[in-house]
Design a protein around this motif. Structure first.
Motif, mmCIF file in Angstrom:
data_model
loop_
_atom_site.group_PDB
_atom_site.id
_atom_site.type_symbol
_atom_site.label_atom_id
_atom_site.label_comp_id
_atom_site.label_asym_id
_atom_site.label_seq_id
_atom_site.Cartn_x
_atom_site.Cartn_y
_atom_site.Cartn_z
ATOM 1 N N THR A 284 31.830 17.128 -12.363
ATOM 2 C CA THR A 284 31.132 18.012 -13.297
ATOM 3 C C THR A 284 30.565 17.255 -14.494
ATOM 4 O O THR A 284 30.052 17.857 -15.429
ATOM 5 N N GLY A 285 30.672 15.931 -14.486
ATOM 6 C CA GLY A 285 30.087 15.147 -15.584
ATOM 7 C C GLY A 285 28.569 15.264 -15.594
ATOM 8 O O GLY A 285 27.957 15.615 -14.576
ATOM 9 N N ALA A 311 30.087 23.224 -9.095
ATOM 10 C CA ALA A 311 30.284 23.253 -10.556
ATOM 11 C C ALA A 311 29.910 24.631 -11.103
ATOM 12 O O ALA A 311 30.038 24.884 -12.300
ATOM 13 N N ASN A 313 27.205 26.046 -11.783
ATOM 14 C CA ASN A 313 26.211 26.140 -12.859
ATOM 15 C C ASN A 313 24.817 25.765 -12.357
ATOM 16 O O ASN A 313 24.643 25.325 -11.214
ATOM 17 N N SER A 330 28.795 27.425 -16.818
ATOM 18 C CA SER A 330 29.743 26.715 -17.661
ATOM 19 C C SER A 330 29.536 25.203 -17.597
ATOM 20 O O SER A 330 29.280 24.639 -16.543
ATOM 21 N N LEU A 331 29.685 24.577 -18.743
ATOM 22 C CA LEU A 331 29.539 23.122 -18.856
ATOM 23 C C LEU A 331 30.637 22.399 -18.086
ATOM 24 O O LEU A 331 30.435 21.317 -17.551
ATOM 25 N N THR A 332 31.788 23.043 -18.030
ATOM 26 C CA THR A 332 32.938 22.363 -17.431
ATOM 27 C C THR A 332 33.192 22.761 -15.984
ATOM 28 O O THR A 332 34.204 22.382 -15.401
ATOM 29 N N GLY A 333 32.297 23.579 -15.443
ATOM 30 C CA GLY A 333 32.446 23.911 -14.032
ATOM 31 C C GLY A 333 33.310 25.123 -13.755
ATOM 32 O O GLY A 333 33.821 25.300 -12.646
#
Ligand SMILES: *[C@@H]1O[C@H](CO)[C@@H](O)[C@H](O)[C@H]1NC(C)=O
Ligand SMILES: *[C@@H]1O[C@H](CO)[C@@H](O)[C@H](O)[C@H]1NC(C)=O
Ligand SMILES: *[C@@H]1O[C@H](CO)[C@@H](O)[C@H](O)[C@H]1NC(C)=O
Ligand SMILES: *[C@@H]1O[C@H](CO)[C@@H](O)[C@H](O)[C@H]1NC(C)=O
Ligand SMILES: *[C@@H]1O[C@H](CO)[C@@H](O)[C@H](O)[C@H]1NC(C)=O
Ligand SMILES: *[C@@H]1O[C@H](CO)[C@@H](O)[C@H](O)[C@H]1NC(C)=O
Ligand SMILES: *[C@@H]1O[C@H](CO)[C@@H](O)[C@H](O)[C@H]1NC(C)=O
Ligand SMILES: *[C@@H]1O[C@H](CO)[C@@H](O)[C@H](O)[C@H]1NC(C)=O
Ligand SMILES: *[C@@H]1O[C@H](CO)[C@@H](O)[C@H](O)[C@H]1NC(C)=O
Length: 423
Positions: A284-285, A311, A313, A330-333
């Motif tokens: 998810t980076g 992820a 997203n 979501s940014l963090t998956g």
């Protein structure tokens, strides 16, 4: 435009506040001439904006406007009058539904879709099969000339061409008897297809790890990227290619190479590709992709909008950049079923105004995001509820729009393609 849209979902005003007389509907401004005669009927706590709108439409005959604010409790407020932007303390998550369409000025663009779908390919009851009137796990779709719809009939190992309103499809690539193979005539789970202006096809043939060019009317195809039957992670191989996009001005192809967590670019006639997104392992980076399935090439920003399946997203990867920026989810998956989250997005499309449509597969819905917004609305399917009624979907995998913004949804697990008319 007539005023017969009672069963159609309300249009939506995404309230990016401009001034008292202008409000935004999608990207279109229109003059809100009706001043408020607001009388609040009630305030309710409901979880979903669709429920809020339904309360107004179904429970209160004198209800004309529903205001749903997902940031508040979330709160649904119902009014008998009309709301002007001046009346609202708007947050990005405030959505106004106005039902009194017959009183609107003549010009608005109403962003609404009939929530009852029409089966345009496959059996409406969800039966799978290989007969000409059936499909088995339809995946990518593309609109061709003469009202035709091209469907990657995934589990039938063939591409079907279906004329809108016809009861049967015709095999235009692969074997019509649905036999899998690895040759110039047989396919093994084709996923998605794009067409050029002459309806020549370019498609991904997943289990054969290749991209095929198949001319309109031809009886066989040619492998133009990847090596037939060989999976790999070098620049000339794929591991389960999925989505495909074509820049019609140059002939460049973009292919999502799912199990290599990257997107490849192939210049016209090139035998080897260039990694343009991901390729840094699964994760998810911001330099990574995590099973990228569908994506779309956005020529206006020279970028790819990618459905980053695992992820949960949607990310934008500008060509030439070394990382993505978050567009939706979501940014963090994190996965979820709220209006700002997704659960295993597969297909994605853009309209000419920059609005985004996402096949949010595991939520069994199609989400609509006005350009620049990350808060969506469900325009087809019922969140979290898989089913085969005409208002439900079961693992929708792809969404395509025509020039009237009608939606064609591959209802993968229901073995059918549903049309949701814009109204
Ligand atoms: C929505 O679609 C259904 C099924 O095709 C149809 O009966 C209904 O009239 C449509 N509603 C609107 C408002 O177009
Ligand atoms: C709306 O209110 C403004 C300000 O009070 C007024 O100038 C305008 O004429 C009103 N418009 C209508 C359609 O009533
Ligand atoms: C909406 O705005 C009008 C004009 O400013 C005002 O008269 C009315 O009280 C407002 N309604 C609500 C519910 O705030
Ligand atoms: C579903 O529809 C197909 C195509 O119309 C038909 O052949 C099949 O018998 C139907 N199945 C059921 C269980 O009704
Ligand atoms: C459509 O396909 C079905 C199943 O193969 C077949 O029975 C029927 O005759 C076909 N109809 C037409 C109009 O070709
Ligand atoms: C399909 O059928 C519908 C309803 O009969 C009709 O309104 C529409 O124009 C037809 N579309 C095409 C492309 O023939
Ligand atoms: C399917 O069609 C191909 C080409 O006509 C043929 O070689 C093959 O035997 C068929 N398979 C079956 C299971 O009928
Ligand atoms: C690409 O290949 C086709 C078919 O071999 C050929 O006709 C065309 O000239 C080639 N285009 C370029 C730019 O190499
Ligand atoms: C593969 O493509 C990448 C990115 O375009 C490039 O850096 C790399 O050198 C290529 N590898 C080979 C073996 O050509």
């Amino acid at each position: 435009m007539a005023y017969l849209y009672l069963l159609c979902i309300y249009y939506l005003i995404w309230t990016t506040r401009t001034n008292a007389s202008l409000s935004t509907i999608g990207n279109v401004y229109y003059n809100m001439r009706y001043n408020s005669t607001d009388t609040i009927i009630t305030s309710l706590t409901v979880k979903y904006q669709v429920v809020c709108a339904a309360q107004c439409a179904n429970l209160f005959v004198n209800c004309n406007t529903a205001v749903f604010d997902s940031l508040a409790i979330p709160q649904c407020s119902l009014y008998s009058g009309r709301i002007t932007p001046a009346n609202l303390t708007v947050s990005i998550s405030t959505i106004v539904y106005d039902f009194q369409q017959s009183k609107l000025p003549a010009t608005p663009i109403l962003h609404g879709w009939n929530k009852t779908g029409i089966t345009v390919a496959g059996a409406s009851n969800g039966s799978a099969g290989k007969a000409a009137n059936l499909l088995s796990q339809p995946y990518g779709t593309a609109l061709g000339s003469s009202n035709s719809l091209y469907i990657a009939d995934f589990a039938n190992n063939r591409i079907q061409r279906w004329l809108i309103n016809e009861s049967n499809g015709t095999t235009v690539a692969g074997l019509s008897n649905a036999t899998a193979g690895a040759s110039s005539v047989a396919l093994n789970m084709p996923v998605s297809v794009v067409l050029d202006s002459n309806d020549n096809m370019y498609f991904t043939d997943k289990i054969n790890h290749r991209v095929v060019y198949w001319a309109n009317g031809a009886s066989s195809g040619t492998t133009i990227a990847g090596i037939l039957g060989i999976s790999g992670s070098t620049n000339n191989t794929f591991n389960r290619p999925n989505g495909i996009a074509r820049d019609s001005s140059t002939g460049t192809l973009y292919i999502s190479d799912v199990h290599n967590h990257r997107i490849m670019k192939y210049l016209l006639n090139a035998s080897s590709g260039i990694v343009v997104a991901g390729g840094n392992g699964a994760g998810t980076g911001i330099t990574q992709l995590y099973y990228p399935f569908g994506f779309t090439f956005d020529s206006s920003s020279n970028s790819l909008l990618i459905a980053n399946y695992r992820a949960h997203n949607i990310v934008r990867w500008v060509l030439g950049a070394s990382s993505w920026t978050l567009v939706i989810g979501s940014l963090t998956g994190l996965s979820g079923s709220t209006s700002t989250l997704l659960n295993q997005p597969v297909g994605i499309t853009l309209d000419s105004m920059g609005n985004i449509y996402v096949a949010d597969s595991r939520n069994h819905r199609i989400q609509f995001f006005v350009a620049g917004q990350s808060n969506g609305i469900t325009i087809a399917g019922v969140t979290g509820l898989s089913g085969n009624s005409q208002s439900q979907l079961s693992f929708p995998y792809w969404v395509t729009i025509d020039d009237q913004l009608n939606l064609y949804v591959s209802d993968y697990n229901n073995n059918r393609v549903q049309l949701f008319l814009h109204c």
